[in-house]
Design a protein around this motif. Structure first.
Motif, PDB file in Angstrom:
ATOM      1  N   ILE A 111       0.868  -1.176   0.000  1.00 20.90           N
ATOM      2  CA  ILE A 111       0.000   0.000   0.000  1.00 20.90           C
ATOM      3  C   ILE A 111       0.905   1.226   0.000  1.00 20.90           C
ATOM      4  CG2 ILE A 111      -1.713   1.274   1.367  1.00 20.90           C
ATOM      5  CD1 ILE A 111      -2.542  -1.489   2.536  1.00 20.90           C
ATOM      6  N   ILE A 112       0.457   2.303  -0.618  1.00 26.01           N
ATOM      7  CA  ILE A 112       1.284   3.509  -0.637  1.00 26.01           C
ATOM      8  C   ILE A 112       1.454   4.080   0.770  1.00 26.01           C
ATOM      9  CG2 ILE A 112       0.741   4.068  -3.046  1.00 26.01           C
ATOM     10  CD1 ILE A 112      -1.253   6.171  -1.987  1.00 26.01           C
ATOM     11  N   LYS A 113       2.577   4.721   1.004  1.00 27.31           N
ATOM     12  CA  LYS A 113       2.936   5.204   2.334  1.00 27.31           C
ATOM     13  C   LYS A 113       1.899   6.173   2.902  1.00 27.31           C
ATOM     14  CE  LYS A 113       6.799   6.857   5.022  1.00 27.31           C
ATOM     15  NZ  LYS A 113       8.224   7.156   5.048  1.00 27.31           N
ATOM     16  N   GLU A 114       1.326   7.004   2.056  1.00 25.90           N
ATOM     17  CA  GLU A 114       0.348   7.987   2.521  1.00 25.90           C
ATOM     18  C   GLU A 114      -0.868   7.337   3.179  1.00 25.90           C
ATOM     19  OE1 GLU A 114       1.824   7.984  -0.532  1.00 25.90           O
ATOM     20  OE2 GLU A 114       3.154   9.686  -0.135  1.00 25.90           O
ATOM     21  N   ASP A 115      -1.193   6.114   2.771  1.00 27.37           N
ATOM     22  CA  ASP A 115      -2.320   5.416   3.393  1.00 27.37           C
ATOM     23  C   ASP A 115      -2.013   4.994   4.823  1.00 27.37           C
ATOM     24  OD1 ASP A 115      -4.000   5.713   1.226  1.00 27.37           O
ATOM     25  OD2 ASP A 115      -3.615   3.710   0.413  1.00 27.37           O
ATOM     26  N   TYR A 116      -0.730   4.861   5.147  1.00 29.33           N
ATOM     27  CA  TYR A 116      -0.298   4.523   6.498  1.00 29.33           C
ATOM     28  C   TYR A 116       0.056   5.816   7.246  1.00 29.33           C
ATOM     29  CZ  TYR A 116       0.211  -0.523   5.649  1.00 29.33           C
ATOM     30  OH  TYR A 116      -0.003  -1.845   5.386  1.00 29.33           O
ATOM     31  N   SER A 117      -0.960   6.564   7.618  1.00 26.23           N
ATOM     32  CA  SER A 117      -0.758   7.796   8.378  1.00 26.23           C
ATOM     33  C   SER A 117      -2.032   8.100   9.144  1.00 26.23           C
ATOM     34  CB  SER A 117      -0.395   8.961   7.454  1.00 26.23           C
ATOM     35  OG  SER A 117      -1.492   9.291   6.622  1.00 26.23           O
ATOM     36  N   GLU A 118      -1.941   8.998  10.102  1.00 24.91           N
ATOM     37  CA  GLU A 118      -3.104   9.357  10.907  1.00 24.91           C
ATOM     38  C   GLU A 118      -4.252   9.853  10.032  1.00 24.91           C
ATOM     39  OE1 GLU A 118      -4.203  12.668  14.225  1.00 24.91           O
ATOM     40  OE2 GLU A 118      -2.260  11.678  14.419  1.00 24.91           O
ATOM     41  N   ASN A 119      -3.924  10.588   8.993  1.00 25.21           N
ATOM     42  CA  ASN A 119      -4.955  11.119   8.102  1.00 25.21           C
ATOM     43  C   ASN A 119      -5.156  10.267   6.853  1.00 25.21           C
ATOM     44  OD1 ASN A 119      -5.437  13.370   9.768  1.00 25.21           O
ATOM     45  ND2 ASN A 119      -3.594  14.332   8.959  1.00 25.21           N
TER      46      ASN A 119
END
Length: 186
Positions: A111-119
């Motif tokens: 999964i792209i890194k941005e999906d693994y974030s608080e937002n």
């Protein structure tokens, strides 16, 4: 001492990242022992004594796997349950086999890194999702290191597998070299 890399992937033949990482590690047998759980234990019956002796005969330990339902593949979970037992991995009765041993995870996130974030899509970082592994190794008094991660796109139906994963050959090769650097510098 050589680094032991325990690889657990339910279908490594179809993997782009994990397969490439294994290929690169195997070019250096003087430095790394690549131990593929799915190939050694296709029936899931783990030889605990053999696994413990293998860990004891190596220096650093790396667990390589794809993030699988925000966890590890089931065979690796079984390895944890069967191998990291009281009296060997932890406990007052000689459980010190991981004490001060450098231990790290090498994961492909899919999964792209941005999906693994608080937002992001999943509201947690990959590091937060991997906390149970860190906690396990800290409980065993191991020297847990930050994980190595490769982020990629989720598969979509049709098309070329490499393109579906968002991987070009340059990116794939760079990840393999970055992975070796990571393992060498634990």
């Amino acid at each position: 001492m050589k680094t032991l890399v325990i690889v657990t992937h339910p279908s490594i033949e179809t993997s782009a990242i994990n397969k490439r990482w294994v290929e690169e590690l195997k070019k250096h047998p003087e430095k790394y022992t690549v131990h593929e759980l799915s190939k050694v234990y296709p029936d899931g019956n783990i030889d605990v004594d053999k696994e413990q002796k293998l860990v004891e005969s190596h220096g650093d330990l790396v667990l390589q796997f794809p993030v699988y339902w925000f966890n590890c593949p089931p065979l690796l979970k079984k390895w944890f349950d069967d191998v990291l037992v009281y009296g060997w991995a932890y406990g007052s009765n000689g459980g010190d086999k991981l004490k001060n041993r450098k231990v790290a995870l090498a994961v492909s996130a899919g999964i792209i890194k941005e999906d693994y974030s608080e937002n992001g899509r999943y509201h947690y970082t990959l590091e937060q999702i991997l906390v149970p592994f860190e906690t396990t190794f800290r409980y065993c008094n191991a020297d847990y290191r930050s994980p190595f991660a490769f982020y990629g796109k989720e598969n979509e139906p049709g098309g070329n597998q490499e393109e579906e994963n968002g991987l070009g050959s340059i990116q794939l090769e760079k990840s393999a070299q970055d992975y070796l650097d990571f393992v060498d510098n634990l």
